[in-house]
Scaffold this active site. Sequence first.
Site, PDB file in Angstrom:
ATOM      1  N   TYR A   1       0.848  -1.201   0.000  1.00 27.95           N
ATOM      2  CA  TYR A   1       0.000   0.000   0.000  1.00 27.95           C
ATOM      3  C   TYR A   1       0.879   1.245   0.000  1.00 27.95           C
ATOM      4  O   TYR A   1       1.623   1.482   0.955  1.00 27.95           O
ATOM      5  CB  TYR A   1      -0.893  -0.019   1.245  1.00 27.95           C
ATOM      6  CG  TYR A   1      -1.987   1.023   1.226  1.00 27.95           C
ATOM      7  CD1 TYR A   1      -3.205   0.755   0.631  1.00 27.95           C
ATOM      8  CD2 TYR A   1      -1.799   2.261   1.816  1.00 27.95           C
ATOM      9  CE1 TYR A   1      -4.219   1.699   0.614  1.00 27.95           C
ATOM     10  CE2 TYR A   1      -2.810   3.219   1.802  1.00 27.95           C
ATOM     11  CZ  TYR A   1      -4.016   2.926   1.201  1.00 27.95           C
ATOM     12  OH  TYR A   1      -5.016   3.867   1.182  1.00 27.95           O
TER      13      TYR A   1
ATOM     14  N   TYR B   1      -5.637   5.458  -7.532  1.00 25.27           N
ATOM     15  CA  TYR B   1      -5.941   5.297  -6.109  1.00 25.27           C
ATOM     16  C   TYR B   1      -7.368   4.818  -5.954  1.00 25.27           C
ATOM     17  O   TYR B   1      -8.306   5.596  -5.914  1.00 25.27           O
ATOM     18  CB  TYR B   1      -5.724   6.616  -5.349  1.00 25.27           C
ATOM     19  CG  TYR B   1      -5.967   6.485  -3.865  1.00 25.27           C
ATOM     20  CD1 TYR B   1      -5.117   5.716  -3.072  1.00 25.27           C
ATOM     21  CD2 TYR B   1      -7.055   7.088  -3.247  1.00 25.27           C
ATOM     22  CE1 TYR B   1      -5.335   5.564  -1.714  1.00 25.27           C
ATOM     23  CE2 TYR B   1      -7.288   6.947  -1.886  1.00 25.27           C
ATOM     24  CZ  TYR B   1      -6.426   6.178  -1.130  1.00 25.27           C
ATOM     25  OH  TYR B   1      -6.639   6.024   0.222  1.00 25.27           O
TER      26      TYR B   1
END
Lengths: 376, 140
Positions: A278, A328
């Site tokens: 991440y 994203y």
Amino acid sequence: MSLKDSCAIVGLGYTDQGKVPGRSGMSFYLEATRNALDDSSLDIRDIDGLIIQPCPTDRSVTAFTLAEELGINLRYGADQQLQGASACAIIQHAAMAVDAGLCNYCLCAFADTSRSAPQGIVYQVAWGTGAAYGMFGVAASYALIARRYMHEYGITNQQFAEVAVTFRKHASLNPIAQMRNPITIDDYHNSRWIVEPLHLLDCCLVSDGGRALIVTSAERSRSLKQPPVYVMGMGQGHPFEDPMRRSTLTVTGAAESGKKAFAMAGITPEDVDVCAIYDSFTFVVPMQLEDLGFCSKGEGGAFVEGSRIALGGELPINTSGGLLSEAYIQGWVGPHEAVSQLRGDCGERQVPGAEIALVTSSGGVLSTHTTLILRK
Amino acid sequence: MIERNQKPLPRIDEVNRPYWEAAKRHELFLQRCQECDHYRYPPGEICPSCLSDRLEWAKTSGRGTVYTWTVFHQLYHPAFEKEIPYAVVAVELDEGPKLLTNLVDCKVEAIKIGMPVEVIFDDVTEEITLPRFRPVSQSV
């Protein structure tokens, strides 16, 4: 009894992503769902479980309103909110529900329209009392952590730059990536400061788009269209929501979630072929690599240098471009890319012979953390 | 003053009211647990160290050190336009809790992690006083 290898991911659904104006959150959930069904060869009537991460810009979508639109009666359903860490947590949840016999095919989905939403970007809001002092947005909270990380371990903007440049290079090989023009180390340093010590190119994108995937039992997975990707290990670890209330800013929830996931999978970091870490901001990649045990604490900066994390390197990370350069869609970018790598579907950016992938997702300001280990 | 008043102000509620009332008197108060002496911030209902609900408001030293900081170059709120670049600082009080605040009498370039600081009080409106901090001279 362990959940190791009891379930598999059998369908991936993508949507248009990036700047996609004029779309509702619901429309992205629906598009991603249709595409996941096509990918898996399942019919919508096979789906009896549904877990969603709520859409940040459209709170009217729940697992139950989505099921209604899809015309299915659920035997298992939930909305689950760990912010950016929801993706891996929802896959874990789905595996538990399937393993427990509560449903057979569990659809997991998310959508966001933050790039184009008329109310503006939800990630720039003021948080509490801090706003009186000029404290706004998610990036600034991360910047406080980055500064402390630099202070405690001597990590540098040069090392942050290595992460940004590497992931952009990966994105240049990904046809659906939002940012495909390669960048240089100089481009990184010349990009404007947002909140020091973070440059523009330290920050992930903001995107419209959705993702869906389908989890079923290992047994059922073997008769479907795609090669199954098994869920080998999973773990969660959650430091406090508010960074200011933590005893340390430089250890992430990956320390706990990774330990759990590796223990369940029965493997060590040396066994991992490819990672999807991440990457809301560049520096959280080396920080998580340390906490996951790929290197010792404080060595993450050196670890990401010298193309080690690039395609062709020792441990390719975020081969899609990640959140920094692909898109994203919160934590949902990583699982899709990891599954694609293990299927061997990544074309020019394929890691040859990839058999085991590690995926992390993280929410809030490194407030929540989940790790998944997948295998082909 | 008009421009200052356009900046966001803290929202006072029943739980945090004593903090802001103390600030108005130019004192920095935090909740302290009467069972285990743990200080907490932000204000809340119980002690997160021992779960006691016997919290009292206690005056702090007003001293601490810079734990970390960030410099804003991106403008998020028009009222801060003239201040960019400005720093938001996390101060770790001697009593333990960390506060997000600003430093006064200190250039952005001079901020260092670990530097000793002490509270000052900035009466930004008739109702609201913001605790900010300034460097403690090394000779003290």
